[in-house]
Design a protein around this motif. Structure first.
Motif, short mmCIF file in Angstrom:
data_model
loop_
_atom_site.label_atom_id
_atom_site.label_comp_id
_atom_site.label_asym_id
_atom_site.label_seq_id
_atom_site.Cartn_x
_atom_site.Cartn_y
_atom_site.Cartn_z
N GLY A 1 0.94 -1.03 0.15
CA GLY A 1 0.16 0.10 -0.06
C GLY A 1 0.88 1.35 0.09
N GLN A 2 0.61 2.16 0.92
CA GLN A 2 1.38 3.43 1.00
C GLN A 2 2.57 3.06 2.26
OE1 GLN A 2 0.90 6.14 -0.70
NE2 GLN A 2 -0.58 4.81 -1.69
N LYS A 3 2.85 1.87 2.59
CA LYS A 3 3.89 1.74 3.64
C LYS A 3 5.20 1.31 2.92
CE LYS A 3 5.13 -0.16 7.92
NZ LYS A 3 4.65 -1.22 8.99
N THR A 4 6.09 1.83 2.86
CA THR A 4 7.27 1.31 2.49
C THR A 4 8.29 0.36 3.39
OG1 THR A 4 7.87 3.58 0.96
CG2 THR A 4 9.64 2.07 1.30
N ILE A 5 8.52 -0.76 3.02
CA ILE A 5 9.06 -1.77 4.06
C ILE A 5 10.61 -1.58 3.72
CG2 ILE A 5 9.51 -4.34 4.62
CD1 ILE A 5 6.51 -3.18 4.63
N VAL A 6 11.28 -1.40 2.53
CA VAL A 6 12.54 -1.19 2.51
C VAL A 6 12.86 -0.59 1.12
CG1 VAL A 6 12.85 -3.54 1.37
CG2 VAL A 6 14.71 -2.50 2.47
N THR A 7 13.85 0.18 1.01
CA THR A 7 14.25 0.81 -0.04
C THR A 7 15.71 0.48 -0.38
OG1 THR A 7 12.88 3.02 0.57
CG2 THR A 7 14.46 3.29 -1.25
N VAL A 8 15.81 0.43 -1.72
CA VAL A 8 17.42 -0.16 -2.23
C VAL A 8 17.79 0.95 -3.23
CG1 VAL A 8 18.67 -1.97 -3.02
CG2 VAL A 8 16.70 -2.64 -2.05
N TYR A 9 18.70 1.57 -2.93
CA TYR A 9 19.61 2.34 -3.74
C TYR A 9 20.76 1.72 -4.64
CZ TYR A 9 17.28 5.71 -0.97
OH TYR A 9 16.00 6.59 -0.31
N ILE A 10 20.88 1.82 -5.89
CA ILE A 10 21.79 1.16 -6.52
C ILE A 10 23.09 2.03 -6.79
CG2 ILE A 10 22.23 0.08 -8.64
CD1 ILE A 10 19.13 -0.45 -8.86
N HIS A 11 24.34 1.68 -6.67
CA HIS A 11 25.53 2.46 -6.77
C HIS A 11 26.53 1.27 -7.64
CE1 HIS A 11 24.11 5.12 -3.73
NE2 HIS A 11 24.01 4.06 -2.92
N GLU A 12 27.38 1.96 -8.31
CA GLU A 12 28.32 0.85 -8.95
C GLU A 12 28.92 -0.10 -8.22
OE1 GLU A 12 31.06 3.31 -11.41
OE2 GLU A 12 29.76 4.22 -12.53
N ASP A 13 29.45 0.28 -6.84
CA ASP A 13 30.15 -0.58 -6.10
C ASP A 13 29.41 -1.10 -4.78
OD1 ASP A 13 29.85 1.87 -4.70
OD2 ASP A 13 32.08 2.04 -4.17
N ARG A 14 28.21 -0.87 -4.88
CA ARG A 14 27.29 -1.47 -3.47
C ARG A 14 25.94 -1.08 -3.68
NH1 ARG A 14 28.61 3.62 -3.10
NH2 ARG A 14 27.65 5.08 -1.58
N PHE A 15 25.11 -1.68 -3.02
CA PHE A 15 23.64 -1.21 -2.77
C PHE A 15 23.29 -0.75 -1.39
CE2 PHE A 15 23.78 -4.86 -5.86
CZ PHE A 15 23.03 -4.42 -6.82
N THR A 16 22.78 0.19 -1.23
CA THR A 16 22.50 0.84 -0.08
C THR A 16 21.01 0.71 0.47
OG1 THR A 16 23.99 2.64 -0.14
CG2 THR A 16 22.18 2.99 1.47
N PHE A 17 20.59 -0.10 1.62
CA PHE A 17 19.52 -0.49 1.81
C PHE A 17 18.70 0.77 3.08
CE2 PHE A 17 20.75 -4.22 -0.05
CZ PHE A 17 19.65 -4.95 -0.40
N LEU A 18 17.72 1.15 2.68
CA LEU A 18 17.06 2.11 3.73
C LEU A 18 16.05 1.34 4.37
CD1 LEU A 18 16.53 4.65 5.30
CD2 LEU A 18 15.17 5.34 3.25
N ILE A 19 16.06 1.16 5.78
CA ILE A 19 15.12 0.36 6.58
C ILE A 19 14.74 1.41 7.76
CG2 ILE A 19 14.33 -1.53 8.04
CD1 ILE A 19 16.68 -3.22 6.42
N ILE A 20 13.52 1.90 7.80
CA ILE A 20 13.02 2.67 8.84
C ILE A 20 12.18 1.88 10.12
CG2 ILE A 20 11.55 4.67 9.69
CD1 ILE A 20 11.84 5.42 6.61
N PHE A 21 12.98 1.95 11.37
CA PHE A 21 12.61 1.34 12.49
C PHE A 21 11.56 2.25 13.25
CE2 PHE A 21 15.46 -2.53 13.23
CZ PHE A 21 14.82 -3.30 12.08
N GLY A 22 10.38 1.79 13.49
CA GLY A 22 9.46 2.75 14.36
C GLY A 22 9.64 2.15 16.01
N LYS A 23 8.90 2.62 16.83
CA LYS A 23 9.12 2.33 18.20
C LYS A 23 9.28 0.93 18.47
CE LYS A 23 7.81 3.75 22.88
NZ LYS A 23 6.90 4.69 23.62
N LYS A 24 8.38 0.23 18.01
CA LYS A 24 8.20 -1.31 18.15
C LYS A 24 9.32 -2.35 17.44
CE LYS A 24 3.16 -1.64 18.88
NZ LYS A 24 2.09 -2.25 18.42
N GLU A 25 9.45 -1.66 16.33
CA GLU A 25 10.73 -2.32 15.70
C GLU A 25 12.13 -2.19 16.53
OE1 GLU A 25 8.86 -0.24 13.72
OE2 GLU A 25 7.85 -1.68 12.47
N ARG A 26 12.39 -0.94 17.08
CA ARG A 26 13.70 -0.65 17.62
C ARG A 26 13.38 -1.46 18.99
NH1 ARG A 26 12.06 4.92 16.40
NH2 ARG A 26 11.66 5.48 18.38
#
Length: 468
Positions: A263-288
């Motif tokens: 839906g509107q909620k992003t679970i994970v975002t992946v950024y593509i680079h030449e030498d790596r991938f960067t993963f963005l994960i956002i933890f709310g209070k419960k996940e932390r």
């Protein structure tokens, strides 16, 4: 690139179940001790015997004295019978074991052994026909630690002079060995060539791991991944994981970003680079809170990223660079914290497979597919593949009315040239010609919704997602 293959020993390279057994039940009978009493005493010694605190002789003498049946002659008899049974295991090897080890040697791939074993097994293993093939052996009785302790894996890798991303681990799956290997960043395959229904073998099939039904399939597997770079492996493993575990929309920006969304909620975002991938994960209070409870299970690399990440109104934003498979395995654990898997595997009750391993019964062209299901498929397929004509009908590869019986498809034509009956017999399987959708199982920047993945990709990637 895989530089080393590390094997388990029992039920992987050798099996107890093709020769007379001499386990606790049989020992109790020879000692004249009631089985339930012996097994209770015997079981308490298992850990200490595995990590070298006591020998077989120590354990048996203690049990015999407690049971008031000790004699030196009887002890020697039982010990020798146990050793003879262990030796006989090596007389009933799968016929492909030694050819597999020889091929690995010819390819200059290092061979390691990690085995949870007892005192009587150490000498048996070292005097066996197999021992000369190992570049390194880490036997729990000698090491003082046993699987699934990560340290025994690290010791083996250190002696082999390889890192986890350069290793393939092969075992029957006992002692959580496959899970630990994968967590460390190794490729892991479950060896099932010795599996027999109705035996005492303690481990069943683990369908979340690739399974090898014969030893030479290990060689085939190595050929399929030998030309992949680490980043290509990370890309492919990421998509296999996300599509196998989750039913999510894949929203790319056409440039260098891919979001996995429900839906509107992003679970994970992946950024593509030449030498790596960067993963963005956002933890709310419960996940932390959940992560804090598990923090000791993560590496310093991940913990440092977590500790240094900024907290905004919607949570803690963690940007994690990934350029090794070990880092990817930790990111997978973070994603599990973010969201529980929601992908339901395809049912197998009426599964029908093609010669290339795809699911005929889940194919839009299969003649027995219901009109209702076909309508659902066609919309998703058209969006995924950019065509609208799905009118061709087929009764399956093994029928007389296969759509390509006269004009062979790429897979069948390739199989014919290689003189194999079907793709799964080929040493290069799975490959692009067999897996018509596998080249699209890589991190991308396109937009595909969950139904497009379910019906446009998953049925056409041989056996890859059914039990993920």
């Amino acid at each position: 690139m895989i530089k080393a293959v590390i094997f388990d020993m029992y039920e992987t390279l050798v099996t107890h179940f093709d020769s007379p057994l001499y386990f606790g039940v049989q020992i109790a009978q020879d000692l004249g001790i009631p089985e339930n009493i012996f097994q209770e005493l015997w079981g308490h010694t298992d850990h200490d015997r595995t990590i070298g605190k006591i020998t077989l002789e120590d354990a048996l003498e203690d049990i015999m004295r407690k049971s008031e049946c000790y004699s030196e002659e009887l002890l020697d008899f039982v010990v020798q019978k146990r050793i003879d049974a262990k030796n006989e295991c090596f007389e009933h090897l799968n016929k492909e074991i030694i050819p597999m080890l020889r091929i690995l040697k010819e390819k200059q791939i290092k061979i390691g052994l990690i085995s949870n074993c007892f005192s009587e097994e150490v000498s048996v293993i070292k005097n066996s026909i197999l021992f000369s093939y190992f570049d390194v052996s880490c036997l729990s009785f000698e090491q003082g630690i046993s699987k699934p302790d990560k340290e025994i894996y690290y010791r083996c890798m250190e002696k082999l002079h390889v890192n986890a991303e350069e290793c393939l681990y092969v075992g029957d799956g006992g002692s959580q060995e496959l899970e630990t290997a994968e967590m460390l960043g190794m490729k892991a395959i479950q060896a099932v060539w010795y599996f027999k229904e109705g035996t005492q073998q303690p481990v069943g099939r683990k369908n979340n791991f690739l399974q090898a039904g014969s030893p030479l399939e290990i060689i085939d597997y190595l050929k399929t991944i030998s030309s992949w770079t680490i980043l290509e492996q990370i890309s492919h493993e990421t998509m296999v994981f996300m599509r196998g575990k989750y039913c999510l929309d894949e929203i790319g920006d056409g440039k260098g970003e891919l979001k996995f969304k429900q839906g509107q909620k992003t679970i994970v975002t992946v950024y593509i680079h030449e030498d790596r991938f960067t993963f963005l994960i956002i933890f709310g209070k419960k996940e932390r809170a959940c992560f804090e409870m598990q923090k000791s299970e993560f590496s310093k690399y991940v913990c440092d990223h977590y500790d240094n990440s900024k907290v905004y109104h919607d949570g803690k934003w963690m940007y994690i660079d990934v350029n090794t498979l070990a880092q990817l395995e930790e990111v997978k654990k973070l994603i599990f914290i973010k969201k529980k898997p929601n992908r339901k595997p395809f049912p197998k009750e009426n599964a029908l497979y093609s010669k290339c391993g795809q699911r005929c019964d889940l194919c839009v062209h299969y003649i027995h597919t219901s009109d209702e299901l076909r309508t659902t498929m066609e919309g998703s397929l058209s969006k995924m593949w950019g065509q609208t004509d799905w009118s061709m009908r087929c009764e399956g590869c093994y029928s007389d009315n296969c759509y390509c019986k006269d004009d062979l498809c790429n897979a069948k034509e390739c199989a014919s040239k290689k003189e194999v009956a079907e793709c799964r017999e080929c040493e290069e399987f799975p490959c692009i010609k067999a897996t018509s959708a596998d080249y699209r199982s890589m991190i991308h920047t396109e937009v595909h919704f969950a139904d497009e993945i379910t019906w446009g990709i998953l049925p056409y990637v041989p056996m890859q997602y059914e039990d993920q």
